[in-house]
Structures are given as structure tokens and as C-alpha cells.
Design a protein around this motif. Structure first.
Motif, mmCIF file in Angstrom:
data_model
loop_
_atom_site.group_PDB
_atom_site.id
_atom_site.type_symbol
_atom_site.label_atom_id
_atom_site.label_comp_id
_atom_site.label_asym_id
_atom_site.label_seq_id
_atom_site.Cartn_x
_atom_site.Cartn_y
_atom_site.Cartn_z
ATOM 1 N N THR A 189 5.435 3.836 5.710
ATOM 2 C CA THR A 189 6.830 3.672 6.230
ATOM 3 C C THR A 189 6.561 2.273 7.220
ATOM 4 O OG1 THR A 189 6.650 5.077 8.029
ATOM 5 C CG2 THR A 189 8.004 5.843 6.346
ATOM 6 N N GLY A 190 7.498 1.918 7.923
ATOM 7 C CA GLY A 190 7.234 0.986 9.071
ATOM 8 C C GLY A 190 6.704 1.500 10.303
ATOM 9 N N GLN A 191 7.406 1.662 11.324
ATOM 10 C CA GLN A 191 6.490 2.129 12.523
ATOM 11 C C GLN A 191 7.278 3.788 13.069
ATOM 12 O OE1 GLN A 191 4.152 1.229 14.301
ATOM 13 N NE2 GLN A 191 3.652 -0.778 12.832
ATOM 14 N N PRO A 192 6.453 4.671 13.386
ATOM 15 C CA PRO A 192 4.975 4.575 12.958
ATOM 16 C C PRO A 192 4.659 4.600 11.482
ATOM 17 C CG PRO A 192 6.007 6.875 13.679
ATOM 18 C CD PRO A 192 7.166 5.834 13.887
ATOM 19 N N GLU A 193 3.798 4.145 11.112
ATOM 20 C CA GLU A 193 3.444 4.147 9.655
ATOM 21 C C GLU A 193 3.004 5.510 9.305
ATOM 22 O OE1 GLU A 193 0.817 0.707 9.836
ATOM 23 O OE2 GLU A 193 2.348 -0.696 9.171
ATOM 24 N N GLU A 194 3.685 5.998 8.403
ATOM 25 C CA GLU A 194 3.405 7.343 7.682
ATOM 26 C C GLU A 194 3.385 7.231 6.099
ATOM 27 O OE1 GLU A 194 5.709 10.020 11.239
ATOM 28 O OE2 GLU A 194 6.812 9.124 9.461
ATOM 29 N N VAL A 195 2.520 8.190 5.551
ATOM 30 C CA VAL A 195 2.479 8.122 3.983
ATOM 31 C C VAL A 195 3.954 8.465 3.636
ATOM 32 C CG1 VAL A 195 1.344 9.062 1.982
ATOM 33 C CG2 VAL A 195 0.045 8.616 4.014
ATOM 34 N N THR A 196 4.412 7.815 2.695
ATOM 35 C CA THR A 196 5.624 7.850 1.889
ATOM 36 C C THR A 196 5.425 8.089 0.390
ATOM 37 O OG1 THR A 196 6.326 5.408 1.977
ATOM 38 C CG2 THR A 196 7.167 7.177 3.762
ATOM 39 N N GLN A 197 4.375 7.366 -0.200
ATOM 40 C CA GLN A 197 4.246 7.193 -1.452
ATOM 41 C C GLN A 197 2.942 6.854 -2.031
ATOM 42 O OE1 GLN A 197 7.247 4.937 -4.299
ATOM 43 N NE2 GLN A 197 5.689 3.847 -4.464
ATOM 44 N N ILE A 198 2.522 7.763 -2.922
ATOM 45 C CA ILE A 198 1.232 7.455 -3.611
ATOM 46 C C ILE A 198 1.306 7.180 -4.995
ATOM 47 C CG2 ILE A 198 -1.024 8.656 -4.041
ATOM 48 C CD1 ILE A 198 -0.230 10.473 -1.696
ATOM 49 N N SER A 199 0.792 5.930 -5.423
ATOM 50 C CA SER A 199 0.749 5.419 -6.742
ATOM 51 C C SER A 199 -0.539 5.380 -7.479
ATOM 52 C CB SER A 199 1.368 4.190 -6.672
ATOM 53 O OG SER A 199 2.796 4.204 -6.258
ATOM 54 N N LEU A 200 -0.753 6.114 -8.638
ATOM 55 C CA LEU A 200 -1.746 5.939 -9.306
ATOM 56 C C LEU A 200 -1.772 5.209 -10.333
ATOM 57 C CD1 LEU A 200 -2.467 10.159 -9.493
ATOM 58 C CD2 LEU A 200 -3.214 8.241 -8.022
ATOM 59 N N VAL A 201 -2.446 4.009 -10.556
ATOM 60 C CA VAL A 201 -2.597 2.795 -11.417
ATOM 61 C C VAL A 201 -3.225 2.553 -12.332
ATOM 62 C CG1 VAL A 201 -1.822 0.414 -11.270
ATOM 63 C CG2 VAL A 201 -1.274 1.645 -9.365
ATOM 64 N N LEU A 215 -2.559 14.263 3.123
ATOM 65 C CA LEU A 215 -1.299 15.226 3.633
ATOM 66 C C LEU A 215 -0.103 14.300 4.106
ATOM 67 C CD1 LEU A 215 -3.271 17.197 6.165
ATOM 68 C CD2 LEU A 215 -2.647 17.878 4.152
ATOM 69 N N PRO A 216 1.093 15.007 3.739
ATOM 70 C CA PRO A 216 2.424 14.361 4.132
ATOM 71 C C PRO A 216 2.593 13.617 5.516
ATOM 72 C CG PRO A 216 2.912 16.400 3.035
ATOM 73 C CD PRO A 216 1.589 16.277 3.540
ATOM 74 N N TYR A 217 3.111 12.412 5.528
ATOM 75 C CA TYR A 217 3.266 11.647 6.516
ATOM 76 C C TYR A 217 1.856 11.414 7.565
ATOM 77 C CZ TYR A 217 7.928 12.588 5.421
ATOM 78 O OH TYR A 217 9.384 12.585 4.841
ATOM 79 N N GLN A 218 0.751 11.190 6.787
ATOM 80 C CA GLN A 218 -0.438 11.035 7.440
ATOM 81 C C GLN A 218 -0.418 9.213 7.729
ATOM 82 O OE1 GLN A 218 -3.784 12.512 4.841
ATOM 83 N NE2 GLN A 218 -4.306 13.831 6.779
ATOM 84 N N HIS A 219 -1.078 8.959 8.635
ATOM 85 C CA HIS A 219 -1.258 7.648 9.417
ATOM 86 C C HIS A 219 -2.443 7.008 8.427
ATOM 87 C CE1 HIS A 219 1.206 8.465 13.388
ATOM 88 N NE2 HIS A 219 1.881 8.792 12.205
ATOM 89 N N VAL A 220 -2.357 5.486 8.561
ATOM 90 C CA VAL A 220 -2.977 4.632 8.034
ATOM 91 C C VAL A 220 -4.626 4.811 8.009
ATOM 92 C CG1 VAL A 220 -3.880 2.153 7.421
ATOM 93 C CG2 VAL A 220 -1.317 2.899 7.815
ATOM 94 N N ASP A 221 -5.211 4.757 9.290
ATOM 95 C CA ASP A 221 -6.429 5.370 9.593
ATOM 96 C C ASP A 221 -6.897 6.480 9.042
ATOM 97 O OD1 ASP A 221 -6.533 2.553 10.756
ATOM 98 O OD2 ASP A 221 -6.429 3.313 12.951
ATOM 99 N N THR A 222 -6.208 7.436 9.313
ATOM 100 C CA THR A 222 -6.420 8.976 8.742
ATOM 101 C C THR A 222 -6.522 8.880 7.209
ATOM 102 O OG1 THR A 222 -5.260 9.695 10.271
ATOM 103 C CG2 THR A 222 -5.562 11.538 8.960
ATOM 104 N N VAL A 223 -5.718 8.170 6.428
ATOM 105 C CA VAL A 223 -6.087 7.993 4.973
ATOM 106 C C VAL A 223 -7.192 7.385 4.500
ATOM 107 C CG1 VAL A 223 -4.924 7.165 3.084
ATOM 108 C CG2 VAL A 223 -3.496 8.352 4.626
ATOM 109 N N VAL A 224 -7.469 6.224 5.385
ATOM 110 C CA VAL A 224 -8.731 5.586 5.027
ATOM 111 C C VAL A 224 -9.951 6.353 5.112
ATOM 112 C CG1 VAL A 224 -10.359 3.699 5.689
ATOM 113 C CG2 VAL A 224 -7.842 3.230 5.351
ATOM 114 N N ASN A 225 -10.001 6.976 6.269
ATOM 115 C CA ASN A 225 -11.186 8.047 6.510
ATOM 116 C C ASN A 225 -11.201 9.285 5.789
ATOM 117 O OD1 ASN A 225 -11.737 6.345 9.091
ATOM 118 N ND2 ASN A 225 -10.582 7.733 10.290
ATOM 119 N N LEU A 226 -9.956 9.592 5.093
ATOM 120 C CA LEU A 226 -10.090 10.713 4.087
ATOM 121 C C LEU A 226 -10.614 10.235 2.911
ATOM 122 C CD1 LEU A 226 -8.999 13.534 3.221
ATOM 123 C CD2 LEU A 226 -6.943 12.227 2.483
#
Length: 300
Positions: free
Chosen positions: A86-98, A35-46
Motif C-alpha cells: 500500500t502507500g503510507q504506511p507501506e504494508e503487503v497487499t499482494q504477492i505475485s508469482l510470475v 505475513l499479512p501487512y508486513q513492511h518493505v524492509d521486513t519482507v526483504v530481510n525475510l
């Protein structure tokens, strides 16, 4: 390749209704349901909930990234997924598929990835031998090209561009001006609400004595960008009405999130305050960033 209707449907379901003329209210969907602007721990758990092994690493600038390797998305295989914040608070800004490749195979690998991504999003807005771009309006939503190591390519999704000026945005600010309204339409809406304009310029229009939240303002200024689209609304009130204005803002946008010596602010997601209340000269001023309010809407 999918047919045109299938591509339009997939694109619409994933990023809202900017391919089709009919407006809808689909939520923004990003790769792996991030989701837009999710935080680090939330993304890991996802990722973990999807049985994808993901970890937190530090990039060269010292910021955190979430990385997962050997993953599949929409039946397309990738060597690495990198979620940037981003910096603080850390929120998702980009997703790269490599996708990794040998240096002498970069162009061939780029062509293949362009084909794969095009099956999901249709033909790119712009492409060449070594890159491709999928745009939303004036913003680059996906940039596909080689990475600095020259041994991999990536399709990078810009979260803010995916949220930018969507036709489904609820105009949750004074005058209910649509986020994609032309300058002429903005003038018509404001004139209808306030009877007349007192000043015009290429970058703003202003009124006097117009009501907002049931309170008469001294002056309201509607700012626009170079394309004529609304960016900010500035409402000026009698300082004696500060308590009344503050209570009205809280009722509409919730409790303030921060305060300092110069005023109070309502910050939700992204880099800018959505609403700011402060004193300037002899006025009480409310500054409303409509793009910040748009980001808030799709991050909820």
C-alpha cells in the motif's frame, strides 16, 4: 496430482479452515512465509534469511515493490516474485508469482501454471483458457492470468481476501457477533443481549439502552452488507461520559493511534480505522469497523 484429502489438508494449513467444516485457529500463511501487512524492509530481510536475493524497486505508480528472480516455492519454479504494498504506511497487499513465456505460448503457459497451482489449492473456483480464480466466499484470493506485457503470466495472491471473514476469527467487538453470522443470527444475538430491537432495515438493526464495556449506551446500530454480514457497529453515548468511554476503549483496544480536531482513532493495519471516537450532534459516538479488527487479528 494430490488426492482430494491431501489437497484439502494443504489448503487448510495454508489459509485456515474454509475447506473443512471443522473450525481451527491456524494463522494465515502466504507464499514464502510473508505475513499479512508486513513492511518493505521486513519482507526483504525475510527473503535474505531464505538465501533469496531480493531488492526494492519502484513501480509505475511510484510505490515500492520487493522483487526476487529465479525462485522456487513449494517445488514450483518462478521467474519472478513481486510483493506489492500500500502507500503510507507501506504494508503487503499482494504477492505475485510470475512465470515468463513467449507471447505465442501464453495460453499453454497459463494452462501449465493453473495445473501447478491446483496441486496446492485444489481446482480453481473459475477457469478458462487464459485465466483462473480461487475464491474465498465473495472475494478473489488468487487470480491467475497473463500480465500486461503479454510475455508473462502470474498467480497473484490478495492478502486482504486471505483474511476476509475467516471462521476462526475471534469476535472482538460488541455482542461477539461471529464474522460470518447471517442477518437472522445477528438479530437473535442482539435481541438476547438487549431484550428488544427498536428499528430494523435491510442494512442495519438498532437498540436503545444496551450496555457495552459496562457503560449504558443511548443507542447502538449494527450495520450489515448486502449479504447480511456484519460490517460496522455504531455505539452512541451521553457526551458527559466521554472520559469513561475513552478509558474503556483503551483498556480493550490499547492506546489511541491518532487524534484530530474531530476525534480519536485506533488504526492498526489496512486502509481503515478499526475504532473511531468522536462527537456527532448531541452524542458521543464510537464507530467500530469489524473487518479492520479482523485484519488486525491475523496481522499480529
Amino acid at each position: 496430482m494430490f488426492g482430494l484429502n491431501a489437497v484439502a489438508l494443504i489448503f487448510t494449513l495454508m489459509f485456515g479452515c474454509f475447506l473443512l467444516p471443522v473450525s481451527c485457529f491456524a494463522q494465515v500463511i502466504l507464499p514464502f512465509d510473508i505475513l499479512p501487512y508486513q513492511h518493505v524492509d521486513t519482507v526483504v530481510n525475510l527473503f535474505k534469511a531464505k538465501a533469496i536475493d531480493a531488492g526494492i524497486v519502484r513501480n509505475q505508480e511510484g510505490g515500492q515493490e520487493v522483487r526476487a528472480t529465479k525462485v522456487e516455492w513449494k517445488d514450483i519454479e518462478f521467474d519472478t516474485v513481486i510483493v506489492s504494498f500500500t502507500g503510507q504506511p507501506e504494508e503487503v497487499t499482494q504477492i505475485s508469482l510470475v512465470r515468463a513465456c513467449e507471447e505465442d505460448e501464453v495460453e499453454k503457459a497459463t494452462e501449465k501454471l493453473i495445473t501447478d497451482i491446483s496441486e496446492l489449492f485444489g481446482a480453481p473456483t473459475e477457469d478458462a483458457m487464459d485465466y483462473a480464480i480461487w475464491s474465498r466466499g465473495i472475494r478473489q484470493m488468487i487470480f491467475l492470468g497473463r500480465r500486461e506485457d503479454n510475455q508473462s503470466i502470474a498467480a497473484s495472491f490478495d492478502v486482504e481476501a486471505a483474511l476476509y471473514r475467516r471462521p476462526s476469527t475471534d469476535a472482538y467487538w460488541p455482542y461477539q457477533i461471529p464474522i460470518d453470522a447471517s442477518r437472522d443470527e445477528i438479530e437473535r444475538i442482539v435481541t438476547a443481549a438487549c431484550s428488544r430491537l427498536i428499528e430494523r432495515d435491510d442494512m442495519f438493526i438498532s437498540t436503545a439502552g444496551c450496555f457495552w464495556l459496562g457503560i449504558r449506551s443511548r443507542k447502538m446500530i449494527i450495520w450489515n452488507d448486502e449479504g447480511g454480514l456484519i460490517t460496522q457497529i455504531e455505539a452512541r453515548f451521553d457526551p458527559a461520559r466521554e472520559s469513561e468511554v475513552r478509558d474503556a476503549i483503551v483498556k480493550k483496544y490499547g492506546k489511541q493511534t491518532a487524534s484530530d480536531d474531530t476525534g480519536s482513532s485506533w488504526h492498526f493495519v489496512g486502509s481503515s480505522d478499526a475504532v473511531r471516537l468522536e462527537k456527532q450532534d448531541a452524542d458521543l459516538v464510537v464507530l467500530i469497523d469489524v473487518l479492520a479488527l479482523e485484519r488486525k487479528q491475523y496481522a499480529e
